[in-house]
Design a protein around this motif. Structure first.
Motif: not given
Length: 192
Positions: A159-161, A168-170, A173-174, A177-179
């Motif tokens: 996900v970070i990569y 992505w925007t923050r 990303f969240l 990430y949450r998914k």
């Protein structure tokens, strides 16, 4: 790890070197950074660079270890704090990561770390960390099967990569990430 010659420099000169290294390593992937460009910006002889660092990779690793957080250790501390509740720890970890990765001064260092990382650099960084960074025994922090830790690590690193690869925007990303955390916690079938 910077050599003793570097450590003996006055604060202003060390700070100037640090800033140029951050600028170089934060502007392009490691494989595109050169000692030549660094010494030209610093207006020092090439030999001076090697009086301060063993190699370009040594300078890079010293920047990473100083300018970034040990994100693995922070996850393990959160996991322990959350009584080994992975979902709770991962949710808190997402908040930490979004703060850490999207800090203006950190963003590009992390970006080019993740975009340009490879197996050889990973091995070399582990060797560097073993020699120069405080050793952290993750296995003593938990009785959780480490295969689960490695699985979670692989998902989160991906996900970070992708965050840096796609820009992505923050918020995006969240969201992603949450998914992924939900899939880890509940499985890909959800609670059907």
């Amino acid at each position: 790890m910077p050599k003793e010659t570097y450590n003996n420099l006055n604060f202003e000169k060390k700070e100037r070197i640090r800033k140029v290294l951050i600028e170089e390593f934060g502007s392009k992937p490691f494989d595109q950074v050169s000692v030549k460009d660094i010494v030209e910006k610093l207006k020092i002889a090439r030999g001076s660079f090697y009086q301060y660092f063993e190699s370009l990779e040594d300078a890079y690793f010293s920047v990473l270890s100083r300018e970034t957080s040990d994100i693995h250790y922070i996850f393990m501390k959160l996991l322990k704090k959350c009584d080994f509740n992975f979902e709770k720890a991962l949710i808190q970890y997402g908040d930490f990561l979004s703060d850490e990765l999207f800090k203006k001064e950190n963003y590009n260092i992390y970006k080019y770390w993740y975009i340009g990382w490879n197996e050889e650099r990973e091995r070399n960084y582990r060797d560097y960390s073993d020699r120069y960074r405080e050793k952290k025994d993750f296995r003593s922090m938990t009785s959780v099967d480490f295969e689960l830790i490695f699985f979670v690590k692989a998902v989160i690193h991906n996900v970070i990569y992708r965050n840096f690869y796609h820009g992505w925007t923050r918020e995006k990303f969240l969201e992603i990430y949450r998914k992924n955390v939900e899939w880890i916690a509940k499985g890909i079938e959800g609670d059907k």
